[in-house]
Design a protein around this motif. Sequence first.
Motif, PDB file in Angstrom:
ATOM      1  N   ALA A  78       0.863  -1.181   0.000  1.00  8.91           N
ATOM      2  CA  ALA A  78       0.000   0.000   0.000  1.00  8.91           C
ATOM      3  C   ALA A  78       0.898   1.230   0.000  1.00  8.91           C
ATOM      4  O   ALA A  78       1.972   1.220   0.595  1.00  8.91           O
ATOM      5  CB  ALA A  78      -0.912  -0.004   1.210  1.00  8.91           C
ATOM      6  N   VAL A  79       0.446   2.280  -0.675  1.00  7.66           N
ATOM      7  CA  VAL A  79       1.198   3.527  -0.790  1.00  7.66           C
ATOM      8  C   VAL A  79       0.258   4.674  -0.434  1.00  7.66           C
ATOM      9  O   VAL A  79      -0.931   4.635  -0.760  1.00  7.66           O
ATOM     10  CB  VAL A  79       1.713   3.716  -2.240  1.00  7.66           C
ATOM     11  CG1 VAL A  79       2.536   4.978  -2.366  1.00  7.66           C
ATOM     12  CG2 VAL A  79       2.513   2.513  -2.686  1.00  7.66           C
ATOM     13  N   ARG A  80       0.812   5.704   0.246  1.00  6.88           N
ATOM     14  CA  ARG A  80      -0.003   6.875   0.573  1.00  6.88           C
ATOM     15  C   ARG A  80       0.845   8.136   0.566  1.00  6.88           C
ATOM     16  O   ARG A  80       2.069   8.086   0.670  1.00  6.88           O
ATOM     17  CB  ARG A  80      -0.690   6.717   1.927  1.00  6.88           C
ATOM     18  CG  ARG A  80       0.268   6.735   3.099  1.00  6.88           C
ATOM     19  CD  ARG A  80      -0.457   6.552   4.404  1.00  6.88           C
ATOM     20  NE  ARG A  80       0.486   6.586   5.528  1.00  6.88           N
ATOM     21  CZ  ARG A  80       0.158   6.352   6.769  1.00  6.88           C
ATOM     22  NH1 ARG A  80      -1.090   6.045   7.074  1.00  6.88           N
ATOM     23  NH2 ARG A  80       1.056   6.409   7.720  1.00  6.88           N
ATOM     24  N   ASP A  81       0.180   9.268   0.480  1.00  6.05           N
ATOM     25  CA  ASP A  81       0.801  10.586   0.508  1.00  6.05           C
ATOM     26  C   ASP A  81       0.939  11.000   1.968  1.00  6.05           C
ATOM     27  O   ASP A  81      -0.031  10.960   2.718  1.00  6.05           O
ATOM     28  CB  ASP A  81      -0.096  11.566  -0.248  1.00  6.05           C
ATOM     29  CG  ASP A  81       0.426  12.990  -0.277  1.00  6.05           C
ATOM     30  OD1 ASP A  81       1.443  13.289   0.381  1.00  6.05           O
ATOM     31  OD2 ASP A  81      -0.195  13.815  -0.958  1.00  6.05           O
ATOM     32  N   THR A  82       2.126  11.418   2.383  1.00  2.88           N
ATOM     33  CA  THR A  82       2.322  11.779   3.789  1.00  2.88           C
ATOM     34  C   THR A  82       1.565  13.039   4.188  1.00  2.88           C
ATOM     35  O   THR A  82       1.269  13.235   5.359  1.00  2.88           O
ATOM     36  CB  THR A  82       3.817  11.981   4.122  1.00  2.88           C
ATOM     37  OG1 THR A  82       4.346  12.982   3.272  1.00  2.88           O
ATOM     38  CG2 THR A  82       4.594  10.697   3.970  1.00  2.88           C
ATOM     39  N   GLN A  83       1.236  13.887   3.243  1.00  3.26           N
ATOM     40  CA  GLN A  83       0.488  15.099   3.578  1.00  3.26           C
ATOM     41  C   GLN A  83      -1.003  14.829   3.728  1.00  3.26           C
ATOM     42  O   GLN A  83      -1.729  15.654   4.267  1.00  3.26           O
ATOM     43  CB  GLN A  83       0.717  16.174   2.530  1.00  3.26           C
ATOM     44  CG  GLN A  83       2.133  16.705   2.546  1.00  3.26           C
ATOM     45  CD  GLN A  83       2.328  17.844   1.565  1.00  3.26           C
ATOM     46  OE1 GLN A  83       1.517  18.062   0.669  1.00  3.26           O
ATOM     47  NE2 GLN A  83       3.403  18.574   1.747  1.00  3.26           N
TER      48      GLN A  83
ATOM     49  N   LEU B  55      -6.553  10.388   4.081  1.00  2.36           N
ATOM     50  CA  LEU B  55      -7.438  10.538   2.933  1.00  2.36           C
ATOM     51  C   LEU B  55      -7.623   9.221   2.175  1.00  2.36           C
ATOM     52  O   LEU B  55      -8.739   8.785   1.952  1.00  2.36           O
ATOM     53  CB  LEU B  55      -6.896  11.616   1.992  1.00  2.36           C
ATOM     54  CG  LEU B  55      -7.773  11.992   0.818  1.00  2.36           C
ATOM     55  CD1 LEU B  55      -9.121  12.512   1.296  1.00  2.36           C
ATOM     56  CD2 LEU B  55      -7.084  13.049  -0.021  1.00  2.36           C
ATOM     57  N   ALA B  56      -6.549   8.591   1.791  1.00  3.69           N
ATOM     58  CA  ALA B  56      -6.649   7.345   1.015  1.00  3.69           C
ATOM     59  C   ALA B  56      -5.290   6.695   0.880  1.00  3.69           C
ATOM     60  O   ALA B  56      -4.258   7.310   1.147  1.00  3.69           O
ATOM     61  CB  ALA B  56      -7.208   7.636  -0.374  1.00  3.69           C
ATOM     62  N   GLU B  57      -5.304   5.457   0.478  1.00  2.00           N
ATOM     63  CA  GLU B  57      -4.067   4.750   0.139  1.00  2.00           C
ATOM     64  C   GLU B  57      -4.315   3.933  -1.110  1.00  2.00           C
ATOM     65  O   GLU B  57      -5.439   3.535  -1.393  1.00  2.00           O
ATOM     66  CB  GLU B  57      -3.583   3.868   1.286  1.00  2.00           C
ATOM     67  CG  GLU B  57      -4.510   2.739   1.638  1.00  2.00           C
ATOM     68  CD  GLU B  57      -4.036   1.965   2.850  1.00  2.00           C
ATOM     69  OE1 GLU B  57      -3.865   0.740   2.720  1.00  2.00           O
ATOM     70  OE2 GLU B  57      -3.850   2.560   3.908  1.00  2.00           O
ATOM     71  N   LEU B  58      -3.263   3.723  -1.864  1.00  2.00           N
ATOM     72  CA  LEU B  58      -3.329   2.936  -3.092  1.00  2.00           C
ATOM     73  C   LEU B  58      -2.801   1.549  -2.781  1.00  2.00           C
ATOM     74  O   LEU B  58      -1.665   1.401  -2.323  1.00  2.00           O
ATOM     75  CB  LEU B  58      -2.473   3.596  -4.177  1.00  2.00           C
ATOM     76  CG  LEU B  58      -2.329   2.842  -5.488  1.00  2.00           C
ATOM     77  CD1 LEU B  58      -3.680   2.739  -6.182  1.00  2.00           C
ATOM     78  CD2 LEU B  58      -1.317   3.534  -6.380  1.00  2.00           C
ATOM     79  N   SER B  59      -3.620   0.532  -2.988  1.00  2.00           N
ATOM     80  CA  SER B  59      -3.214  -0.851  -2.746  1.00  2.00           C
ATOM     81  C   SER B  59      -2.851  -1.523  -4.061  1.00  2.00           C
ATOM     82  O   SER B  59      -3.569  -1.382  -5.055  1.00  2.00           O
ATOM     83  CB  SER B  59      -4.347  -1.629  -2.073  1.00  2.00           C
ATOM     84  OG  SER B  59      -4.624  -1.089  -0.813  1.00  2.00           O
TER      85      SER B  59
END
Length: 59
Positions: free
Chosen positions: A30-35, A39-43
Amino acid sequence: MMNEHWKKSSYSDGRGGDCVEARATAQGAAVRDTQNRGLAELSLPSTEWSALLHALRTR
């Protein structure tokens, strides 16, 4: 391998700009924006995660 801990990319600028975090999941990663952590994560399935890492390393 599943990892509940997010790791910040070593390529993040450290000034609060373009930062990405990733973690292992049961299906891949999973990847997410630290800011915008909440909000959401990309799996990504493990095959797609591996392909992405390979493409980034060969740039």
